[in-house]
Scaffold this active site. Structure first.
Site, PDB file in Angstrom:
ATOM      1  N   THR A 266      92.249  69.126  42.377  1.00 45.83           N
ATOM      2  CA  THR A 266      91.323  68.023  42.108  1.00 45.83           C
ATOM      3  C   THR A 266      91.756  67.251  40.865  1.00 45.83           C
ATOM      4  O   THR A 266      92.208  67.837  39.883  1.00 45.83           O
ATOM      5  CB  THR A 266      89.853  68.491  41.976  1.00 45.83           C
ATOM      6  OG1 THR A 266      89.027  67.346  41.719  1.00 45.83           O
ATOM      7  CG2 THR A 266      89.645  69.505  40.867  1.00 45.83           C
TER       8      THR A 266
ATOM      9  N   TYR B  81      86.078  56.993  60.201  1.00 41.92           N
ATOM     10  CA  TYR B  81      85.787  58.427  60.174  1.00 41.92           C
ATOM     11  C   TYR B  81      86.271  59.118  61.440  1.00 41.92           C
ATOM     12  O   TYR B  81      86.680  60.272  61.389  1.00 41.92           O
ATOM     13  CB  TYR B  81      84.295  58.684  59.900  1.00 41.92           C
ATOM     14  CG  TYR B  81      84.025  58.571  58.420  1.00 41.92           C
ATOM     15  CD1 TYR B  81      84.324  59.624  57.565  1.00 41.92           C
ATOM     16  CD2 TYR B  81      83.549  57.392  57.873  1.00 41.92           C
ATOM     17  CE1 TYR B  81      84.144  59.517  56.197  1.00 41.92           C
ATOM     18  CE2 TYR B  81      83.361  57.271  56.500  1.00 41.92           C
ATOM     19  CZ  TYR B  81      83.656  58.336  55.674  1.00 41.92           C
ATOM     20  OH  TYR B  81      83.483  58.220  54.319  1.00 41.92           O
TER      21      TYR B  81
ATOM     22  N   HIS C 132      80.444  67.289  49.144  1.00 38.79           N
ATOM     23  CA  HIS C 132      80.499  65.934  49.695  1.00 38.79           C
ATOM     24  C   HIS C 132      80.260  65.903  51.197  1.00 38.79           C
ATOM     25  O   HIS C 132      80.618  64.930  51.862  1.00 38.79           O
ATOM     26  CB  HIS C 132      81.840  65.276  49.329  1.00 38.79           C
ATOM     27  CG  HIS C 132      82.001  65.069  47.851  1.00 38.79           C
ATOM     28  ND1 HIS C 132      83.204  64.776  47.256  1.00 38.79           N
ATOM     29  CD2 HIS C 132      81.092  65.106  46.850  1.00 38.79           C
ATOM     30  CE1 HIS C 132      83.025  64.657  45.942  1.00 38.79           C
ATOM     31  NE2 HIS C 132      81.756  64.856  45.670  1.00 38.79           N
TER      32      HIS C 132
HETATM   33  N1  APR Z   1      98.464  71.161  45.437  1.00 45.45           N
HETATM   34  C1  APR Z   1      97.526  71.043  44.486  1.00 45.45           C
HETATM   35  N2  APR Z   1      97.101  69.864  44.001  1.00 45.45           N
HETATM   36  C2  APR Z   1      97.652  68.747  44.522  1.00 45.45           C
HETATM   37  C3  APR Z   1      98.646  68.786  45.537  1.00 45.45           C
HETATM   38  C4  APR Z   1      99.059  70.069  45.996  1.00 45.45           C
HETATM   39  N3  APR Z   1      99.980  70.210  46.936  1.00 45.45           N
HETATM   40  N4  APR Z   1      98.981  67.510  45.843  1.00 45.45           N
HETATM   41  C5  APR Z   1      98.245  66.709  45.076  1.00 45.45           C
HETATM   42  N5  APR Z   1      97.436  67.451  44.258  1.00 45.45           N
HETATM   43  C6  APR Z   1      96.458  66.998  43.267  1.00 45.45           C
HETATM   44  C7  APR Z   1      96.769  65.658  42.648  1.00 45.45           C
HETATM   45  O1  APR Z   1      97.653  65.820  41.541  1.00 45.45           O
HETATM   46  C8  APR Z   1      95.378  65.191  42.219  1.00 45.45           C
HETATM   47  O2  APR Z   1      95.082  65.609  40.896  1.00 45.45           O
HETATM   48  O3  APR Z   1      95.234  66.824  43.928  1.00 45.45           O
HETATM   49  C9  APR Z   1      94.441  65.893  43.213  1.00 45.45           C
HETATM   50  C10 APR Z   1      93.774  64.971  44.205  1.00 45.45           C
HETATM   51  O4  APR Z   1      92.928  64.100  43.518  1.00 45.45           O
HETATM   52  P1  APR Z   1      91.875  63.127  44.268  1.00 45.45           P
HETATM   53  O5  APR Z   1      92.585  62.404  45.355  1.00 45.45           O
HETATM   54  O6  APR Z   1      91.169  62.344  43.235  1.00 45.45           O
HETATM   55  O7  APR Z   1      90.937  64.171  45.009  1.00 45.45           O
HETATM   56  P2  APR Z   1      89.596  64.854  44.530  1.00 45.45           P
HETATM   57  O8  APR Z   1      89.710  65.295  43.111  1.00 45.45           O
HETATM   58  O9  APR Z   1      89.238  65.844  45.563  1.00 45.45           O
HETATM   59  O10 APR Z   1      88.603  63.623  44.610  1.00 45.45           O
HETATM   60  C11 APR Z   1      87.243  63.829  44.568  1.00 45.45           C
HETATM   61  O11 APR Z   1      86.839  61.583  45.384  1.00 45.45           O
HETATM   62  O12 APR Z   1      87.898  60.285  46.956  1.00 45.45           O
HETATM   63  C12 APR Z   1      86.681  60.895  46.604  1.00 45.45           C
HETATM   64  O13 APR Z   1      84.984  61.925  47.887  1.00 45.45           O
HETATM   65  C13 APR Z   1      86.375  61.931  47.664  1.00 45.45           C
HETATM   66  O14 APR Z   1      85.998  64.295  47.486  1.00 45.45           O
HETATM   67  C14 APR Z   1      86.781  63.236  47.004  1.00 45.45           C
HETATM   68  C15 APR Z   1      86.513  62.958  45.542  1.00 45.45           C
END
Ligand code: APR
Length: 250
Positions: free
Chosen positions: A196, A71, A123
């Site tokens: 997301t 972290y 989170h």
């Molecule tokens: N602009 C928009 N979206 C994007 C970009 C961009 N430049 N680059 C990547 N992405 C998208 C990807 O296609 C993917 O669908 O962002 C998403 C990221 O997905 P995750 O890594 O799963 O992130 P998230 O949805 O925030 O995950 C939720 O999971 O890892 C845990 O606690 C962590 O808060 C996080 C949670």
């Protein structure tokens, strides 16, 4: 990447017409600030660890120094970076009109740095450090005085250690925050989702709850997801480019 202008204009009109707007963001909105997503961040020396070893109560009990240093590494990465045009656009949206609730799964604090207020951090936040037993916040002076310890002890409990105020695997989301987010989703006229994958619940349920209560859905994501497939408008591109295009004249 080119984007269908008709789609963009329609989404912009819908955003303009909505009285109450909820925004849900994930790791993708920080991708263009060079903050890797949680899983992508496991590069170099961290690659050999399973996410649960780095982000769960069991992982912390097993090796508190490893978790603390992971972290610290992520905090330093955030400190060396800046919010991007997507964060700026969302802060502008909130400033320019009432009724905008910003909900994020990110722990980097970039929405607030860009000027957003009352952000619902589902989170938690990398910026806060708490006692592992009592969950009371530990102030920076104490952490500086005990900077040699990895992690520092807690001033609040003899068995406590300093830990980041983030939600780990197997932990509950902060109740007041998720309640406020559920309320915003149920009451909005439009939910704007960006960056997301929609795979981590309960955050991933919020757009579906909004839709089931009659809201329109805009999703900004270069990839197709379950959320983009049910959205009224999927703006298939990076958020630092398409959020400003969507918002700046909304
Ligand atoms: N602009 C928009 N979206 C994007 C970009 C961009 N430049 N680059 C990547 N992405 C998208 C990807 O296609 C993917 O669908 O962002 C998403 C990221 O997905 P995750 O890594 O799963 O992130 P998230 O949805 O925030 O995950 C939720 O999971 O890892 C845990 O606690 C962590 O808060 C996080 C949670």
């Amino acid at each position: 990447m080119t984007l269908d202008r008709t789609l963009l204009n329609e989404a912009r009109d819908a955003l303009r017409a909505a009285d109450r707007v909820a925004v849900l963001t994930g790791a993708g909105v920080s991708a263009e600030s060079n903050i890797p997503t949680f899983r992508d961040a496991q590069t170099g020396m961290w690659a050999r660890f399973d996410p649960r070893q780095l982000a769960s109560p069991e992982g912390f009990a097993e090796a508190p120094d490893r978790v603390w240093n992971w972290y610290r590494w992520r905090r330093e990465l955030v400190a060396s970076s800046r919010p991007n045009a997507g964060h700026d656009a969302l802060a502008t949206l909130q400033r320019s009109r009432p009724g905008v609730t910003l909900i994020t799964q990110n722990v980097d604090g970039f929405h607030q740095q860009a000027g957003a207020r009352d952000v619902l951090e589902l989170h938690g936040s990398l910026q806060r450090t708490v006692c592992s037993v009592t969950r009371r916040v530990i102030d920076q002076d104490w952490l500086d005085e005990h900077a040699d310890a990895e992690p520092p002890p807690s001033p609040h409990h003899p068995d406590g250690l300093a830990r980041p105020d983030v939600v780990w695997f197997g932990e509950a989301l902060p109740a007041a925050v998720i309640d406020a987010a559920l309320d915003a989703a149920a009451r909005c006229d439009l939910i704007l989702v960006a960056g997301t994958s929609g795979e981590v619940h309960p955050a991933a349920s919020l757009p579906f709850i909004a839709r089931d209560h009659g809201a329109r859905v805009i999703d900004v994501n270069p990839e197709a997801t379950a959320i983009s497939r049910m959205a009224d408008w999927h703006l298939a591109g990076p958020s630092a480019r398409w959020l400003p295009a969507l918002i700046c004249s909304a």
